[in-house]
Scaffold this motif. Structure first.
Motif, PDB file in Angstrom:
ATOM      1  N   GLN A  33       0.825  -1.206   0.000  1.00 26.56           N
ATOM      2  CA  GLN A  33       0.000   0.000   0.000  1.00 26.56           C
ATOM      3  C   GLN A  33       0.862   1.259   0.000  1.00 26.56           C
ATOM      4  O   GLN A  33       0.598   2.231  -0.722  1.00 26.56           O
ATOM      5  CB  GLN A  33      -0.904  -0.004   1.240  1.00 26.56           C
ATOM      6  CG  GLN A  33      -1.697   1.284   1.455  1.00 26.56           C
ATOM      7  CD  GLN A  33      -2.827   1.451   0.454  1.00 26.56           C
ATOM      8  OE1 GLN A  33      -3.801   0.700   0.505  1.00 26.56           O
ATOM      9  NE2 GLN A  33      -2.718   2.407  -0.433  1.00 26.56           N
ATOM     10  N   GLU A  90     -12.743  -5.456  -1.394  1.00 24.33           N
ATOM     11  CA  GLU A  90     -12.483  -4.030  -1.610  1.00 24.33           C
ATOM     12  C   GLU A  90     -12.501  -3.629  -3.082  1.00 24.33           C
ATOM     13  O   GLU A  90     -11.929  -2.609  -3.456  1.00 24.33           O
ATOM     14  CB  GLU A  90     -11.140  -3.652  -0.983  1.00 24.33           C
ATOM     15  CG  GLU A  90     -11.062  -3.921   0.507  1.00 24.33           C
ATOM     16  CD  GLU A  90      -9.721  -3.548   1.106  1.00 24.33           C
ATOM     17  OE1 GLU A  90      -9.002  -2.712   0.504  1.00 24.33           O
ATOM     18  OE2 GLU A  90      -9.374  -4.099   2.172  1.00 24.33           O
ATOM     19  N   MET A  94     -10.929  -0.060  -3.526  1.00 26.03           N
ATOM     20  CA  MET A  94      -9.477  -0.167  -3.612  1.00 26.03           C
ATOM     21  C   MET A  94      -8.914   0.731  -4.717  1.00 26.03           C
ATOM     22  O   MET A  94      -9.434   0.781  -5.824  1.00 26.03           O
ATOM     23  CB  MET A  94      -9.061  -1.615  -3.890  1.00 26.03           C
ATOM     24  CG  MET A  94      -7.546  -1.831  -3.921  1.00 26.03           C
ATOM     25  SD  MET A  94      -7.112  -3.530  -4.376  1.00 26.03           S
ATOM     26  CE  MET A  94      -7.807  -4.440  -3.004  1.00 26.03           C
TER      27      MET A  94
END
Length: 203
Positions: A33, A90, A94
């Motif tokens: 991430q 997600e 996302m």
């Protein structure tokens, strides 16, 4: 009267193995991430079409995650399932940059294990479920494993067929180049349907 026995204290180093795996996965996902970016920016796409550069390779962070989870079969399988679950849960929220990085690590780990079928199943899922920029995600997977779609299986042939139908513009021409559609054109979509469904049952 004998003194009461001291209560046994739980060992601090006896954490369940499951928690250890969860901690590793959480840490890896945070690493991805924090380090993710657009693998195939507009400028890079133009340069690739003109033959001025090569497909981008895996980042150091992505290589580190693949190396960490590729040490044994159980750990790798747990991580691959966690990635699929994260993408499923997600999908709408996302960021596309993180999705790209997850794809690259997923495919890179599949390559390390010699498991092309799982990589093909993920690619077909993107196309079948009409993910945003699905053809771009197919290209992203190629950056992690250039020959991932060179297999002569029903599922892999279906990926070529559906991807050609969905791709357009610069992505079409780059896919045509990277997947060698000039030398091995995708087959007929209608003939591939039955064999593809049979292949998906093995996923």
């Amino acid at each position: 009267m004998p003194p009461p026995s001291a209560a046994k204290k739980p060992r601090l180093d006896a954490a369940p193995h499951k928690n250890t795996k969860l901690s590793l996965i959480t840490s890896a996902l945070k690493t991805l991430q924090d380090s993710c970016g657009d693998v195939l920016s507009s400028n890079l796409i133009d340069a690739l079409l003109k033959g001025k550069c090569e497909l981008p390779s895996l980042t150091d962070e992505e290589k580190s995650v693949i190396s960490k989870f590729g040490v044994n079969e159980s750990l790798a399988e747990t991580f691959l399932k966690a990635v699929l679950e994260k993408i499923k849960v997600e999908e709408e929220s996302m960021g596309h940059e993180l999705l790209q990085s997850l794809c690259r690590v997923y495919v890179g780990l599949c390559q390390k294990r010699g498991d092309s079928h799982k990589a093909h199943a993920l690619a077909y899922r993107f196309l079948q479920e009409d993910f945003s920029e699905a053809p771009k995600l197919i290209l992203v997977m190629v950056t992690a494993w250039p020959s991932v779609f060179s297999h002569n299986s029903p599922l892999c042939r279906a990926i070529h067929i559906v991807c050609k139908m969905k791709a357009y513009g610069k992505f079409y021409y780059l896919l045509k180049k990277c997947l060698h559609w000039d030398m091995e054109p995708p087959g007929d979509p209608y003939r591939a349907i039955t064999s593809t469904l049979k292949a998906l049952l093995k996923v």
